[in-house]
Design an enzyme around this catalytic site. Structure first.
Site, PDB file in Angstrom:
ATOM      1  N   TRP A 154      65.264  44.728  27.013  1.00 33.74           N
ATOM      2  CA  TRP A 154      65.157  43.281  27.212  1.00 33.74           C
ATOM      3  C   TRP A 154      66.427  42.526  26.849  1.00 33.74           C
ATOM      4  CZ3 TRP A 154      66.476  41.729  22.469  1.00 33.74           C
ATOM      5  CH2 TRP A 154      66.166  42.581  21.407  1.00 33.74           C
ATOM      6  N   LYS A 178      61.427  50.600  35.667  1.00 30.28           N
ATOM      7  CA  LYS A 178      60.426  50.101  34.709  1.00 30.28           C
ATOM      8  C   LYS A 178      61.192  49.215  33.727  1.00 30.28           C
ATOM      9  CE  LYS A 178      58.734  50.229  31.040  1.00 30.28           C
ATOM     10  NZ  LYS A 178      58.767  49.074  30.098  1.00 30.28           N
ATOM     11  N   PRO A 179      61.151  47.887  33.956  1.00 29.54           N
ATOM     12  CA  PRO A 179      61.881  46.992  33.046  1.00 29.54           C
ATOM     13  C   PRO A 179      61.094  46.785  31.757  1.00 29.54           C
ATOM     14  CG  PRO A 179      60.736  45.722  34.726  1.00 29.54           C
ATOM     15  CD  PRO A 179      60.427  47.171  35.014  1.00 29.54           C
ATOM     16  N   SER A 180      61.769  46.210  30.760  1.00 22.35           N
ATOM     17  CA  SER A 180      61.064  45.846  29.532  1.00 22.35           C
ATOM     18  C   SER A 180      59.944  44.872  29.852  1.00 22.35           C
ATOM     19  CB  SER A 180      62.034  45.193  28.550  1.00 22.35           C
ATOM     20  OG  SER A 180      61.309  44.517  27.541  1.00 22.35           O
ATOM     21  N   GLU A 181      58.837  45.021  29.151  1.00 17.20           N
ATOM     22  CA  GLU A 181      57.730  44.099  29.442  1.00 17.20           C
ATOM     23  C   GLU A 181      58.064  42.682  28.981  1.00 17.20           C
ATOM     24  OE1 GLU A 181      57.377  46.020  26.726  1.00 17.20           O
ATOM     25  OE2 GLU A 181      56.414  44.798  25.183  1.00 17.20           O
ATOM     26  N   GLY A 232      66.161  52.266  22.403  1.00 13.88           N
ATOM     27  CA  GLY A 232      66.411  52.749  21.055  1.00 13.88           C
ATOM     28  C   GLY A 232      66.589  54.268  21.026  1.00 13.88           C
ATOM     29  N   LEU A 247      62.849  69.496  33.956  1.00 13.27           N
ATOM     30  CA  LEU A 247      64.297  69.636  34.202  1.00 13.27           C
ATOM     31  C   LEU A 247      64.854  68.403  34.910  1.00 13.27           C
ATOM     32  CD1 LEU A 247      64.888  73.374  35.148  1.00 13.27           C
ATOM     33  CD2 LEU A 247      65.170  72.238  32.949  1.00 13.27           C
ATOM     34  N   GLU A 253      71.389  55.517  27.176  1.00 10.05           N
ATOM     35  CA  GLU A 253      72.277  54.592  26.445  1.00 10.05           C
ATOM     36  C   GLU A 253      71.451  54.064  25.287  1.00 10.05           C
ATOM     37  OE1 GLU A 253      75.331  54.285  27.408  1.00 10.05           O
ATOM     38  OE2 GLU A 253      75.096  55.331  29.308  1.00 10.05           O
ATOM     39  N   CYS A 287      73.643  46.435  21.669  1.00  9.18           N
ATOM     40  CA  CYS A 287      73.844  47.804  21.173  1.00  9.18           C
ATOM     41  C   CYS A 287      75.241  47.963  20.581  1.00  9.18           C
ATOM     42  CB  CYS A 287      73.626  48.791  22.304  1.00  9.18           C
ATOM     43  SG  CYS A 287      74.476  48.301  23.798  1.00  9.18           S
ATOM     44  N   GLU A 465      77.451  55.094  31.907  1.00 17.79           N
ATOM     45  CA  GLU A 465      77.341  54.079  32.954  1.00 17.79           C
ATOM     46  C   GLU A 465      78.762  53.682  33.340  1.00 17.79           C
ATOM     47  OE1 GLU A 465      73.272  51.776  31.593  1.00 17.79           O
ATOM     48  OE2 GLU A 465      75.179  51.118  30.757  1.00 17.79           O
TER      49      GLU A 465
HETATM   50  P1  NDP Z   1      63.046  50.381  23.399  1.00 18.77           P
HETATM   51  O1  NDP Z   1      63.551  51.732  23.113  1.00 18.77           O
HETATM   52  O2  NDP Z   1      61.876  49.886  22.620  1.00 18.77           O
HETATM   53  O3  NDP Z   1      62.612  50.250  24.930  1.00 18.77           O
HETATM   54  C1  NDP Z   1      63.500  50.487  26.016  1.00 18.77           C
HETATM   55  C2  NDP Z   1      62.676  50.686  27.263  1.00 18.77           C
HETATM   56  O4  NDP Z   1      61.983  51.948  27.166  1.00 18.77           O
HETATM   57  C3  NDP Z   1      61.580  49.632  27.488  1.00 18.77           C
HETATM   58  O5  NDP Z   1      61.432  49.404  28.873  1.00 18.77           O
HETATM   59  C4  NDP Z   1      60.363  50.320  26.915  1.00 18.77           C
HETATM   60  O6  NDP Z   1      59.143  49.817  27.358  1.00 18.77           O
HETATM   61  C5  NDP Z   1      60.597  51.744  27.358  1.00 18.77           C
HETATM   62  N1  NDP Z   1      59.885  52.755  26.592  1.00 18.77           N
HETATM   63  C6  NDP Z   1      59.538  52.717  25.289  1.00 18.77           C
HETATM   64  N2  NDP Z   1      58.911  53.872  24.944  1.00 18.77           N
HETATM   65  C7  NDP Z   1      58.874  54.645  26.048  1.00 18.77           C
HETATM   66  C8  NDP Z   1      58.353  55.957  26.345  1.00 18.77           C
HETATM   67  N3  NDP Z   1      57.775  56.702  25.431  1.00 18.77           N
HETATM   68  N4  NDP Z   1      58.492  56.422  27.604  1.00 18.77           N
HETATM   69  C9  NDP Z   1      59.121  55.692  28.540  1.00 18.77           C
HETATM   70  N5  NDP Z   1      59.605  54.460  28.331  1.00 18.77           N
HETATM   71  C10 NDP Z   1      59.498  53.931  27.103  1.00 18.77           C
HETATM   72  O7  NDP Z   1      64.282  49.398  23.277  1.00 18.77           O
HETATM   73  P2  NDP Z   1      64.308  47.826  23.318  1.00 18.77           P
HETATM   74  O8  NDP Z   1      63.764  47.316  24.626  1.00 18.77           O
HETATM   75  O9  NDP Z   1      63.704  47.294  22.061  1.00 18.77           O
HETATM   76  O10 NDP Z   1      65.907  47.568  23.323  1.00 18.77           O
HETATM   77  C11 NDP Z   1      66.662  47.651  22.184  1.00 18.77           C
HETATM   78  C12 NDP Z   1      67.322  49.011  22.022  1.00 18.77           C
HETATM   79  O11 NDP Z   1      68.116  49.301  23.149  1.00 18.77           O
HETATM   80  C13 NDP Z   1      68.265  49.056  20.837  1.00 18.77           C
HETATM   81  O12 NDP Z   1      68.092  50.229  20.091  1.00 18.77           O
HETATM   82  C14 NDP Z   1      69.644  49.060  21.476  1.00 18.77           C
HETATM   83  O13 NDP Z   1      70.642  49.632  20.708  1.00 18.77           O
HETATM   84  C15 NDP Z   1      69.416  49.782  22.739  1.00 18.77           C
HETATM   85  N6  NDP Z   1      70.431  49.381  23.701  1.00 18.77           N
HETATM   86  C16 NDP Z   1      71.435  50.271  24.012  1.00 18.77           C
HETATM   87  C17 NDP Z   1      72.462  49.903  24.877  1.00 18.77           C
HETATM   88  C18 NDP Z   1      73.543  50.865  25.266  1.00 18.77           C
HETATM   89  O14 NDP Z   1      74.282  50.573  26.216  1.00 18.77           O
HETATM   90  N7  NDP Z   1      73.699  52.006  24.599  1.00 18.77           N
HETATM   91  C19 NDP Z   1      72.517  48.553  25.452  1.00 18.77           C
HETATM   92  C20 NDP Z   1      71.416  47.728  25.049  1.00 18.77           C
HETATM   93  C21 NDP Z   1      70.418  48.131  24.205  1.00 18.77           C
HETATM   94  P3  NDP Z   1      58.483  48.506  26.680  1.00 18.77           P
HETATM   95  O15 NDP Z   1      58.567  47.502  27.750  1.00 18.77           O
HETATM   96  O16 NDP Z   1      57.070  48.865  26.349  1.00 18.77           O
HETATM   97  O17 NDP Z   1      59.265  48.152  25.468  1.00 18.77           O
END
Ligand code: NDP
Length: 502
Positions: A154, A178-181, A232, A247, A253, A287, A465
């Site tokens: 998000w 699948k975007p963030s909810e 995360g 596989l 990221e 991040c 990326e």
């Molecule tokens: P989350 O890890 O909570 O969620 C990321 C996405 O994954 C969301 O769409 C989430 O769905 C989905 N998701 C969560 N669990 C699962 C699962 N078990 N299977 C499949 N999909 C899943 O991260 P946040 O959205 O809270 O974003 C913050 C995090 O993103 C931070 O840790 C940050 O560091 C990292 N980040 C990294 C970047 C990079 O370039 N390296 C850039 C930006 C952020 P849902 O909608 O339910 O949350």
């Protein structure tokens, strides 16, 4: 547009149309500044992911058969259409996630560049002709993977999505997102942009929903060829394990704990503005946030004093106001995490130099606001120095030597980004080369470009990326080995000649 005229309502985007989810369920997107309804979108689950995957599979033969130049032309049109629609899209992005208009205007104005750059890559990418030996023509082909899945967070909803969509589209893949909810609206609207640009229906599909349902269904889907996730580190590990069973290729990221490393030859004002920019953009929800300021002891006190002074002047308020410098955090949960870490920092013995609480005033009630916060007297073993907070919290750690600065900077499990501030050109490169991080800025922070690889070392991720590497990671390579000779070849003929075996 939508949020100024009332809440928006959108279905999933599948095969070029907005459609309800199979269950009929919807989810609400609320404005983090006041809880107002921004919009309602269809909430998808496994059944909808299956529908979207089928739509993407149906579009794959058409899209992948186009020449790179044809795909490139369409992507250039998408860049122009996106540019024209940015004012409306920026407003919705602000309403979804609470980041200031000032930030989102600047960030989203760059997005068309991704479609232009990767459109150009699609048109110009050349394959290779590796040496093979006399009598042979040997060449490689980049073949698209098929249907790929993007799971996005998000904090930069459209930027991160664009970083994934542009290279995968350029390479000829079709996709399910699948975007963030918390921020599904702008990814859904991107569908309209693609449709208008001439992207065939089914190339780009979006299923809003939760990670545990729609996200899990996508990442565990046996016919998805690559999952590209930003989120995360724990999510990344879980998704990679699930995808591994099929596989399925994974790019992830993940989290970070970037250091801003300031050497003693840096002007104090420059060090301060660097830290403010690195640390407090997006209220720290990035991040690559400069979550740790490592500053040479000789200028530490002067930097801290000025940093505290300037931090007090960061205007917190309505993100829709162009004068606002910090908006709310995205959710109650994100503010709770921040508050928990403030309490942890105090319990660990760090000194709260400024911030550490919710701002006071009627205008902040009903929103998830938190003051920009600085901890001093931090040591590298403290949890606030090691764990990703993802909020407006900075830890200041002094150092005496270059060696010590490098050791502290590298002394976390993360390795996404670092910035090094010095006027000494040899030291700048020497330190950069020893940073265990995928991105190192020298005398800068946060800079990104579609042509420059982005991704982490260590627990910050796998894959990249941006740049040619991202395009190539959305292909699989095929090697075509052509025997140019019509002379008979019979391995089993016992004619006494020495034959080529491999
Ligand atoms: P989350 O890890 O909570 O969620 C990321 C996405 O994954 C969301 O769409 C989430 O769905 C989905 N998701 C969560 N669990 C699962 C699962 N078990 N299977 C499949 N999909 C899943 O991260 P946040 O959205 O809270 O974003 C913050 C995090 O993103 C931070 O840790 C940050 O560091 C990292 N980040 C990294 C970047 C990079 O370039 N390296 C850039 C930006 C952020 P849902 O909608 O339910 O949350």
């Amino acid at each position: 547009m939508p949020t100024d005229q009332g809440p928006i309502s959108l279905g999933m985007y599948i095969s070029g149309a907005y459609v309800p989810s199979a269950s009929g369920r919807t989810l609400e997107v609320r404005n983090p500044k006041n809880g107002a309804l921004v919009g309602t979108v269809a909430e998808g689950d496994a059944a909808d992911i299956e529908t979207a995957v089928k739509a993407a599979e149906a579009a794959f033969p058409v899209w992948s058969a186009m020449t790179g130049a044809e795909r490139g032309d369409i992507m250039h049109r998408a860049a122009a259409i996106l540019k024209a629609r940015l004012p409306e899209i920026v407003g919705i992005e602000v309403d979804q996630i609470g980041r200031p208009l000032r930030e989102m205007t600047a960030q989203l104005s760059r997005l068309p560049e991704w479609f232009s750059y990767f459109g150009a890559v699609a048109r110009t990418h050349e394959d290779t002709v590796p040496p093979f030996g006399t009598g042979y023509l040997n060449y490689t082909r980049r073949v698209p993977l098929g249907v790929v899945g993007h799971v996005t967070p998000w904090n930069h909803p459209l930027l991160i999505l664009t970083k994934k969509v542009a290279p995968s589209m350029a390479a000829g893949n079709t996709m399910v997102v699948k975007p963030s909810e918390l921020a599904p609206i702008t990814p859904l609207l991107l569908g309209e942009v693609f449709r208008e640009a001439g992207v065939p229906d089914g190339v780009y599909n979006v299923v809003p929903g939760f990670g545990g349902t729609a996200g899990l269904a996508l990442t565990s889907h046996p016919r998805i060829k690559k999952i590209d996730l930003t989120g995360g580190t724990e999510t990344g590990k879980a998704v990679a394990a699930i995808a591994g069973k099929n596989l399925t290729k994974v790019a992830a990221e993940l989290g970070g704990k970037a250091s801003v490393v300031v050497f003693e030859d840096t002007d104090v004002e420059r060090a301060v503005s660097a830290t403010l920019f690195a640390s407090f953009i997006a209220a720290g929800q990035t991040c690559v946030q400069g979550a740790r300021l490592l500053v040479h002891r000789s200028i530490h006190d002067r930097v801290v004093a000025r940093l505290v002074e300037r931090t007090k002047n960061i205007r917190i308020g309505d993100p829709k106001n162009m004068a606002t410098l910090m908006g709310p955090l995205v959710s109650a949960r994100q503010r709770e995490i921040t508050e928990r870490y403030v309490a942890i920092g105090l319990a660990e013995g760090a000194t709260l130099a400024v911030g550490g609480k919710r701002p006071e005033g009627a205008q902040y009630e009903g929103g998830f606001f938190h003051e920009p916060t600085i901890f001093t007297n931090v040591t590298n073993d403290m949890r606030i120095a090691q764990e990703e907070i993802f909020g407006p919290v900075v830890c200041v750690i002094p150092f005496d030597t270059e060696e010590e600065a490098i050791a502290i900077a590298n002394g976390t499990e993360f390795g996404l980004a670092m910035s090094v501030w010095t006027r000494d050109i040899t030291r700048a490169h020497r330190v950069a080369h020893r940073m265990q991080a995928g991105i190192v800025w020298i005398n800068d922070h946060h800079r990104i470009d579609p042509a420059s690889p982005w991704g982490g070392f260590k627990m910050s991720g796998i894959g990249r990326e941006n740049g040619l590497v991202a395009f190539e990671e959305y292909t699989q390579i095929q090697n075509v080995i052509v025997n140019l000779s019509d002379a008979p070849f019979d391995w089993y003929a016992e004619d006494g000649t020495v034959k080529r075996y491999s």
